[in-house]
Design an enzyme around this catalytic site. Structure first.
Site, PDB file in Angstrom:
ATOM      1  N   TYR A 148     176.335 142.021 121.742  1.00 19.58           N
ATOM      2  CA  TYR A 148     175.201 142.476 121.317  1.00 19.58           C
ATOM      3  C   TYR A 148     174.153 141.571 121.868  1.00 19.58           C
ATOM      4  O   TYR A 148     173.972 140.408 121.980  1.00 19.58           O
ATOM      5  CB  TYR A 148     174.999 142.069 119.803  1.00 19.58           C
TER       6      TYR A 148
ATOM      7  N   LYS B 143     177.840 148.929 109.564  1.00 20.02           N
ATOM      8  CA  LYS B 143     178.229 148.841 108.240  1.00 20.02           C
ATOM      9  C   LYS B 143     178.589 150.060 107.410  1.00 20.02           C
ATOM     10  O   LYS B 143     179.106 150.427 106.461  1.00 20.02           O
ATOM     11  CB  LYS B 143     177.173 148.047 107.215  1.00 20.02           C
TER      12      LYS B 143
ATOM     13  N   TYR C 299     179.319 140.044 108.924  1.00 16.03           N
ATOM     14  CA  TYR C 299     179.880 141.148 109.712  1.00 16.03           C
ATOM     15  C   TYR C 299     181.417 141.464 109.614  1.00 16.03           C
ATOM     16  O   TYR C 299     181.594 142.780 109.415  1.00 16.03           O
ATOM     17  CB  TYR C 299     179.846 140.673 111.120  1.00 16.03           C
TER      18      TYR C 299
ATOM     19  N   PRO D  70     172.616 151.099 112.731  1.00 14.32           N
ATOM     20  CA  PRO D  70     174.088 150.795 112.996  1.00 14.32           C
ATOM     21  C   PRO D  70     174.245 149.312 113.703  1.00 14.32           C
ATOM     22  O   PRO D  70     175.131 148.802 113.807  1.00 14.32           O
ATOM     23  CB  PRO D  70     174.318 151.791 114.138  1.00 14.32           C
TER      24      PRO D  70
ATOM     25  N   HIS E 175     189.845 142.533 116.735  1.00 16.43           N
ATOM     26  CA  HIS E 175     188.923 141.651 117.448  1.00 16.43           C
ATOM     27  C   HIS E 175     188.739 140.385 116.604  1.00 16.43           C
ATOM     28  O   HIS E 175     188.448 140.671 115.416  1.00 16.43           O
ATOM     29  CB  HIS E 175     187.547 142.308 117.778  1.00 16.43           C
TER      30      HIS E 175
HETATM   31  P1  RFL Z   1     179.417 161.731 107.117  1.00 15.97           P
HETATM   32  O1  RFL Z   1     180.262 161.062 108.245  1.00 15.97           O
HETATM   33  O2  RFL Z   1     177.980 162.084 107.588  1.00 15.97           O
HETATM   34  O3  RFL Z   1     180.191 163.063 106.463  1.00 15.97           O
HETATM   35  C1  RFL Z   1     179.484 163.929 105.812  1.00 15.97           C
HETATM   36  C2  RFL Z   1     180.213 165.277 106.006  1.00 15.97           C
HETATM   37  O4  RFL Z   1     179.638 166.130 105.067  1.00 15.97           O
HETATM   38  C3  RFL Z   1     179.422 167.578 105.764  1.00 15.97           C
HETATM   39  N1  RFL Z   1     178.326 168.131 105.242  1.00 15.97           N
HETATM   40  C4  RFL Z   1     178.580 169.355 104.427  1.00 15.97           C
HETATM   41  N2  RFL Z   1     179.486 170.031 103.648  1.00 15.97           N
HETATM   42  C5  RFL Z   1     179.283 171.077 103.172  1.00 15.97           C
HETATM   43  N3  RFL Z   1     178.023 171.352 102.642  1.00 15.97           N
HETATM   44  C6  RFL Z   1     177.043 170.567 103.125  1.00 15.97           C
HETATM   45  N4  RFL Z   1     175.693 171.301 102.879  1.00 15.97           N
HETATM   46  C7  RFL Z   1     177.176 169.712 103.892  1.00 15.97           C
HETATM   47  N5  RFL Z   1     176.284 168.735 104.606  1.00 15.97           N
HETATM   48  C8  RFL Z   1     177.116 167.811 105.442  1.00 15.97           C
HETATM   49  C9  RFL Z   1     179.180 167.202 107.331  1.00 15.97           C
HETATM   50  O5  RFL Z   1     179.664 168.155 108.157  1.00 15.97           O
HETATM   51  C10 RFL Z   1     180.265 166.170 107.281  1.00 15.97           C
HETATM   52  O6  RFL Z   1     181.477 166.368 107.705  1.00 15.97           O
HETATM   53  O7  RFL Z   1     179.195 160.735 105.827  1.00 15.97           O
HETATM   54  P2  RFL Z   1     180.282 159.702 105.097  1.00 15.97           P
HETATM   55  O8  RFL Z   1     181.617 160.279 104.916  1.00 15.97           O
HETATM   56  O9  RFL Z   1     179.356 159.322 104.057  1.00 15.97           O
HETATM   57  O10 RFL Z   1     180.464 158.654 106.239  1.00 15.97           O
HETATM   58  C11 RFL Z   1     179.594 157.736 106.772  1.00 15.97           C
HETATM   59  C12 RFL Z   1     179.532 157.345 108.239  1.00 15.97           C
HETATM   60  O11 RFL Z   1     179.809 158.658 108.848  1.00 15.97           O
HETATM   61  C13 RFL Z   1     178.564 156.553 108.853  1.00 15.97           C
HETATM   62  O12 RFL Z   1     177.944 155.728 107.766  1.00 15.97           O
HETATM   63  C14 RFL Z   1     178.723 155.904 110.112  1.00 15.97           C
HETATM   64  O13 RFL Z   1     179.068 156.658 111.122  1.00 15.97           O
HETATM   65  C15 RFL Z   1     177.770 154.615 110.645  1.00 15.97           C
HETATM   66  N6  RFL Z   1     178.076 153.861 111.596  1.00 15.97           N
HETATM   67  C16 RFL Z   1     179.095 153.001 111.629  1.00 15.97           C
HETATM   68  N7  RFL Z   1     179.595 152.658 110.699  1.00 15.97           N
HETATM   69  C17 RFL Z   1     180.536 151.651 110.227  1.00 15.97           C
HETATM   70  O14 RFL Z   1     181.042 151.166 109.534  1.00 15.97           O
HETATM   71  N8  RFL Z   1     180.575 151.020 111.820  1.00 15.97           N
HETATM   72  C18 RFL Z   1     180.279 151.241 112.752  1.00 15.97           C
HETATM   73  O15 RFL Z   1     180.450 150.600 114.026  1.00 15.97           O
HETATM   74  C19 RFL Z   1     178.983 152.346 112.947  1.00 15.97           C
HETATM   75  N9  RFL Z   1     178.570 152.806 113.940  1.00 15.97           N
HETATM   76  C20 RFL Z   1     177.437 154.618 112.847  1.00 15.97           C
HETATM   77  C21 RFL Z   1     177.463 153.575 114.134  1.00 15.97           C
HETATM   78  C22 RFL Z   1     176.671 155.603 112.894  1.00 15.97           C
HETATM   79  C23 RFL Z   1     175.824 155.926 113.934  1.00 15.97           C
HETATM   80  N10 RFL Z   1     174.950 157.057 114.021  1.00 15.97           N
HETATM   81  C24 RFL Z   1     175.151 158.170 115.072  1.00 15.97           C
HETATM   82  C25 RFL Z   1     174.143 157.253 113.043  1.00 15.97           C
HETATM   83  C26 RFL Z   1     177.070 153.867 115.298  1.00 15.97           C
HETATM   84  C27 RFL Z   1     176.210 155.314 115.359  1.00 15.97           C
HETATM   85  C28 RFL Z   1     175.601 155.411 116.442  1.00 15.97           C
HETATM   86  C1  PHB Z   2     180.312 151.581 118.318  1.00 10.04           C
HETATM   87  O1  PHB Z   2     181.402 150.931 118.896  1.00 10.04           O
HETATM   88  O2  PHB Z   2     180.094 152.629 118.257  1.00 10.04           O
HETATM   89  C2  PHB Z   2     179.433 150.529 117.460  1.00 10.04           C
HETATM   90  C3  PHB Z   2     180.088 149.199 117.322  1.00 10.04           C
HETATM   91  C4  PHB Z   2     179.187 148.455 116.786  1.00 10.04           C
HETATM   92  C5  PHB Z   2     177.960 148.919 115.930  1.00 10.04           C
HETATM   93  C6  PHB Z   2     177.695 149.853 116.199  1.00 10.04           C
HETATM   94  C7  PHB Z   2     178.434 150.837 116.947  1.00 10.04           C
HETATM   95  O3  PHB Z   2     177.155 147.673 115.595  1.00 10.04           O
END
Ligand code: RFL
Ligand code: PHB
Length: 401
Positions: free
Chosen positions: A204, A300, A387, A296, A75
């Site tokens: 957004y 990031k 961004y 979120p 994008h």
């Molecule tokens: P994770 O992905 O949480 O992975 C951690 C892993 O560790 C396991 N675990 C354990 N394993 C063994 N023993 C234990 N005691 C354990 N405890 C936990 C878990 O099962 C899991 O498999 O962390 P990591 O790798 O640091 O990754 C971080 C990302 O997941 C997170 O920052 C992103 O999802 C945030 N996020 C977004 N980030 C972006 O860069 N771009 C986005 O568009 C974006 N959108 C989002 C998001 C997060 C969201 N939520 C739900 C918080 C949108 C949403 C809605």
């Molecule tokens: C998503 O696609 O889940 C998403 C995209 C942008 C954001 C957060 C989540 O800022």
């Protein structure tokens, strides 16, 4: 069992770290509490959708980008929508040619698991009751249960990649970590819907009833979010109510319409800014969400996890090659620069777009800021630069802001 680097967590951080270490000739074992199927497919884990171009290029460079290039969507802009009007922020034009990649986090995780297993990597799924010990010594130990057996894994160093709710951070003795935290008075209700996106670029949207976001996963799958109250019950949100609320918030004066369809997944996410300093203690290094989270709105979190991994993999590579601990000792300071840049941007973007009814002054000022961001090239360029990623440890010699 013994390995060089013990990694807790098979999210994007743990898996990518294991892969980069493999490429550098360093052995690692990943311990994941969940099953492989859960990690790869459980819909409750659908999270990130946006990768900056830097991490996307890194995935390419380390040989795990083929499916992303085939299925991901590049994008070149996003839309800010307010006062029933669309305002495009041309990311590529404002950043000297940069872009974002829309590709789901679970797909990144699948690609990384496939790469680790194809190259003989050890990822132990269903590793329960992981505990982290002896991090103040040069032989830290991970113990865990698998298939009813107690196992121990002796390591040179441990990487805590176990997310915000993991166990690694709590292994650091009390009093060492300083916690910086901001909890927001709202949450996101997110849906994944089997309907072609009603937009080509992410929208957004700021509406007086609250923020809304239109994102996507593919030409057939839409991802949408609504600002709701923190304790919101999903049972109060049947699908019809969600679509109705989305239509109200996204409505424009030029007749734009939102297509609806079957809702495949629904969840409520709390919004939190959280950082611990330092991100290391003894032989334990905290990586990604284990050390910091962002709301979120700025997309990031996964990008930050990738940035931390790159700093840690480079530091471990230097340490194993030369015995010089300098780059390991500066891991936390090196990461905190990109972490705080993204923390600030994510909090700013959240405040730019969410409605806080308790703050009348803030509400008027927010409107002025939105109008300015849409009108001023300088303001839009600042948003665009942050961004797509304002600090990029993955380019150059590791020096970054
Ligand atoms: P994770 O992905 O949480 O992975 C951690 C892993 O560790 C396991 N675990 C354990 N394993 C063994 N023993 C234990 N005691 C354990 N405890 C936990 C878990 O099962 C899991 O498999 O962390 P990591 O790798 O640091 O990754 C971080 C990302 O997941 C997170 O920052 C992103 O999802 C945030 N996020 C977004 N980030 C972006 O860069 N771009 C986005 O568009 C974006 N959108 C989002 C998001 C997060 C969201 N939520 C739900 C918080 C949108 C949403 C809605
Ligand atoms: C998503 O696609 O889940 C998403 C995209 C942008 C954001 C957060 C989540 O800022």
């Amino acid at each position: 069992m013994r390995t060089q680097v013990g990694i807790v967590g098979a999210g994007p951080a743990g898996l990518l770290l294991s892969h980069l270490l493999y490429l550098a000739g360093i052995e690692s074992v990943v311990l994941e509490q969940r099953s492989r199927e859960y990690v790869e497919t459980d819909t409750a884990r659908i999270r990130a959708g946006v990768l900056e171009d830097g991490p996307a290029e890194l995935l390419d460079a380390v040989g795990v980008g083929a499916r992303m290039r085939a299925k991901g969507l590049v994008h070149h802009g996003i839309e800010l929508r307010f006062d029933r009007t669309a305002h495009r922020i041309p990311l590529t034009e404002l950043t000297g040619g940069r872009s974002i990649m829309v590709y789901g986090q679970q797909e990144v995780v699948k690609d990384l698991i496939a790469a680790r297993l194809a190259t003989g990597g050890t990822v132990l799924f269903d590793a329960h009751d992981v505990s982290v010990a002896d991090i103040g010594t040069d032989r830290p130990v991970l113990s865990f249960h698998q298939d009813g057996w107690e196992e121990t894994l002796e390591c040179d160093v441990i990487a805590g990649c176990d997310g915000f709710h993991g166990v690694s951070r709590n292994a650091i003795p009390p009093g060492v970590l300083r916690v910086y935290e901001k909890v927001y008075p709202y949450a996101w209700l997110g849906i994944l819907a089997a309907v072609p996106p009603s937009t080509e670029e992410l929208i957004y949207c700021r509406h007086e009833r609250g923020f809304a976001l239109h994102s996507l996963r593919s030409p057939e799958l839409s991802r949408l979010y609504l600002q709701v109250s923190p304790g919101e019950q999903l049972s109060h949100w049947p699908d019809d109510r969600i679509w109705e609320e989305l239509r109200t918030r996204f409505a424009t004066d030029d007749g734009w319409t939102l297509a609806d369809g079957p809702v495949l997944e629904k969840s409520v996410t709390a919004m939190r800014s959280f950082v611990v300093e330092p991100m290391q203690y003894g032989r334990l290094f905290l990586v990604g969400d284990a050390a910091h989270t962002v709301p979120p709105t700025g997309a990031k979190g996964m990008n930050l996890a990738v940035a931390d991994v790159q700093v840690l993999a480079a530091a471990l590579t230097r340490w194993y090659a030369s015995g010089d601990p300098a780059s390991l000792e500066s891991y936390s300071a090196d990461c905190l620069r990109h972490v705080w840049r993204a923390e600030d941007f994510s909090a700013w973007m959240t405040a730019l777009l969410h409605v806080d009814r308790s703050d009348g002054f803030g509400d008027r000022a927010q409107h002025a800021r939105l109008a300015y961001t849409a009108r001023s090239r300088a303001a839009a360029a600042s948003l665009a630069e942050n961004y797509v990623g304002a600090s990029r440890p993955w380019v150059g010699n590791g020096a970054h802001d």
